[in-house]
Design a protein around this motif. Sequence first.
Motif, PDB file in Angstrom:
ATOM      1  N   ASN A  49       0.845  -1.191   0.000  1.00 61.53           N
ATOM      2  CA  ASN A  49       0.000   0.000   0.000  1.00 61.53           C
ATOM      3  C   ASN A  49       0.880   1.242   0.000  1.00 61.53           C
ATOM      4  O   ASN A  49       2.035   1.192   0.408  1.00 61.53           O
ATOM      5  N   ILE A  50       0.285   2.332  -0.431  1.00 58.58           N
ATOM      6  CA  ILE A  50       0.937   3.633  -0.332  1.00 58.58           C
ATOM      7  C   ILE A  50      -0.107   4.607   0.190  1.00 58.58           C
ATOM      8  O   ILE A  50      -1.288   4.490  -0.146  1.00 58.58           O
ATOM      9  N   PHE A  51       0.301   5.503   1.051  1.00 59.80           N
ATOM     10  CA  PHE A  51      -0.628   6.486   1.594  1.00 59.80           C
ATOM     11  C   PHE A  51      -0.022   7.872   1.458  1.00 59.80           C
ATOM     12  O   PHE A  51       1.118   8.091   1.830  1.00 59.80           O
ATOM     13  N   GLY A  52      -0.805   8.778   0.913  1.00 57.30           N
ATOM     14  CA  GLY A  52      -0.353  10.142   0.693  1.00 57.30           C
ATOM     15  C   GLY A  52      -0.695  10.641  -0.690  1.00 57.30           C
ATOM     16  O   GLY A  52      -0.621  11.837  -0.960  1.00 57.30           O
ATOM     17  N   LEU A  53      -1.083   9.740  -1.593  1.00 59.17           N
ATOM     18  CA  LEU A  53      -1.454  10.173  -2.941  1.00 59.17           C
ATOM     19  C   LEU A  53      -2.684  11.068  -2.905  1.00 59.17           C
ATOM     20  O   LEU A  53      -2.735  12.089  -3.582  1.00 59.17           O
ATOM     21  N   ALA A  54      -3.662  10.681  -2.099  1.00 59.16           N
ATOM     22  CA  ALA A  54      -4.899  11.466  -2.020  1.00 59.16           C
ATOM     23  C   ALA A  54      -4.650  12.859  -1.446  1.00 59.16           C
ATOM     24  O   ALA A  54      -5.418  13.777  -1.696  1.00 59.16           O
ATOM     25  N   TRP A  55      -3.583  12.982  -0.665  1.00 53.56           N
ATOM     26  CA  TRP A  55      -3.271  14.265  -0.024  1.00 53.56           C
ATOM     27  C   TRP A  55      -1.875  14.726  -0.415  1.00 53.56           C
ATOM     28  O   TRP A  55      -1.133  15.256   0.414  1.00 53.56           O
ATOM     29  N   SER A  56      -1.492  14.509  -1.633  1.00 56.66           N
ATOM     30  CA  SER A  56      -0.140  14.842  -2.073  1.00 56.66           C
ATOM     31  C   SER A  56       0.216  16.282  -1.701  1.00 56.66           C
ATOM     32  O   SER A  56      -0.499  17.220  -2.039  1.00 56.66           O
ATOM     33  N   GLY A  57       1.288  16.417  -0.948  1.00 58.63           N
ATOM     34  CA  GLY A  57       1.718  17.728  -0.494  1.00 58.63           C
ATOM     35  C   GLY A  57       1.066  18.179   0.793  1.00 58.63           C
ATOM     36  O   GLY A  57       1.354  19.271   1.283  1.00 58.63           O
ATOM     37  N   SER A  58       0.196  17.339   1.361  1.00 56.96           N
ATOM     38  CA  SER A  58      -0.515  17.716   2.593  1.00 56.96           C
ATOM     39  C   SER A  58      -0.530  16.586   3.621  1.00 56.96           C
ATOM     40  O   SER A  58      -1.489  16.436   4.376  1.00 56.96           O
ATOM     41  N   MET A  59       0.513  15.790   3.665  1.00 58.27           N
ATOM     42  CA  MET A  59       0.613  14.717   4.661  1.00 58.27           C
ATOM     43  C   MET A  59       1.212  15.318   5.931  1.00 58.27           C
ATOM     44  O   MET A  59       2.353  15.056   6.289  1.00 58.27           O
ATOM     45  N   VAL A  60       0.414  16.111   6.594  1.00 54.38           N
ATOM     46  CA  VAL A  60       0.850  16.819   7.789  1.00 54.38           C
ATOM     47  C   VAL A  60       0.595  15.970   9.036  1.00 54.38           C
ATOM     48  O   VAL A  60      -0.007  14.897   8.967  1.00 54.38           O
ATOM     49  N   GLU A  61       1.031  16.452  10.178  1.00 52.16           N
ATOM     50  CA  GLU A  61       0.975  15.689  11.417  1.00 52.16           C
ATOM     51  C   GLU A  61      -0.417  15.121  11.711  1.00 52.16           C
ATOM     52  O   GLU A  61      -0.557  13.933  12.034  1.00 52.16           O
ATOM     53  N   GLN A  62      -1.450  15.929  11.627  1.00 51.28           N
ATOM     54  CA  GLN A  62      -2.798  15.452  11.969  1.00 51.28           C
ATOM     55  C   GLN A  62      -3.257  14.318  11.058  1.00 51.28           C
ATOM     56  O   GLN A  62      -3.926  13.392  11.502  1.00 51.28           O
ATOM     57  N   ARG A  63      -2.907  14.374   9.774  1.00 45.78           N
ATOM     58  CA  ARG A  63      -3.260  13.276   8.862  1.00 45.78           C
ATOM     59  C   ARG A  63      -2.525  11.997   9.254  1.00 45.78           C
ATOM     60  O   ARG A  63      -3.111  10.920   9.270  1.00 45.78           O
ATOM     61  N   LEU A  64      -1.239  12.115   9.557  1.00 45.68           N
ATOM     62  CA  LEU A  64      -0.484  10.929   9.966  1.00 45.68           C
ATOM     63  C   LEU A  64      -1.054  10.329  11.243  1.00 45.68           C
ATOM     64  O   LEU A  64      -1.208   9.105  11.352  1.00 45.68           O
ATOM     65  N   LEU A  65      -1.374  11.168  12.211  1.00 49.05           N
ATOM     66  CA  LEU A  65      -1.912  10.672  13.471  1.00 49.05           C
ATOM     67  C   LEU A  65      -3.256   9.965  13.279  1.00 49.05           C
ATOM     68  O   LEU A  65      -3.555   8.990  13.969  1.00 49.05           O
TER      69      LEU A  65
END
Length: 135
Positions: A49-65
């Motif tokens: 899997n890969i995560f971050g494509l949907a939010w490319s450029g916006s994988m900020v702390e709250q998204r990771l958490l």
Amino acid sequence: MKAVRLPSEPARVLRCAFPLERYSAPLYSPWIRRLRRRLRRAGLVVNDNIFGLAWSGSMVEQRLLRLLPFLPAGVSELYLHPATSTSPTLATTMPGYRQQEEFAALLSPAVKDLVARLGIRLVRYRDLSRAPIDS
């Protein structure tokens, strides 16, 4: 070449982690499944899997958490564009990208603590062994 990144971002995981946002499986999903099998048969390592494509450029702390507790078993790549500073070239070629916030997210004590509590093992592609062939 020993490893290949596949753009396989499962919408079902995104919907669990972010139920108020809308996600659908990309049209190229069947092609990705076939490609994964072919690459593994050839002895190459591929991410599950890969995560971050949907939010490319916006994988900020709250998204990771929010995302980390929902990571499925297997190899999941976090797709970010971290940088310690920006430039006119970056601003022009990557408008709206939050590179410095993504960098801060990777160094976040809260993210580091959650990774440890969840037992997530951080690796590089070169750390991965050859993937088994799936049917």
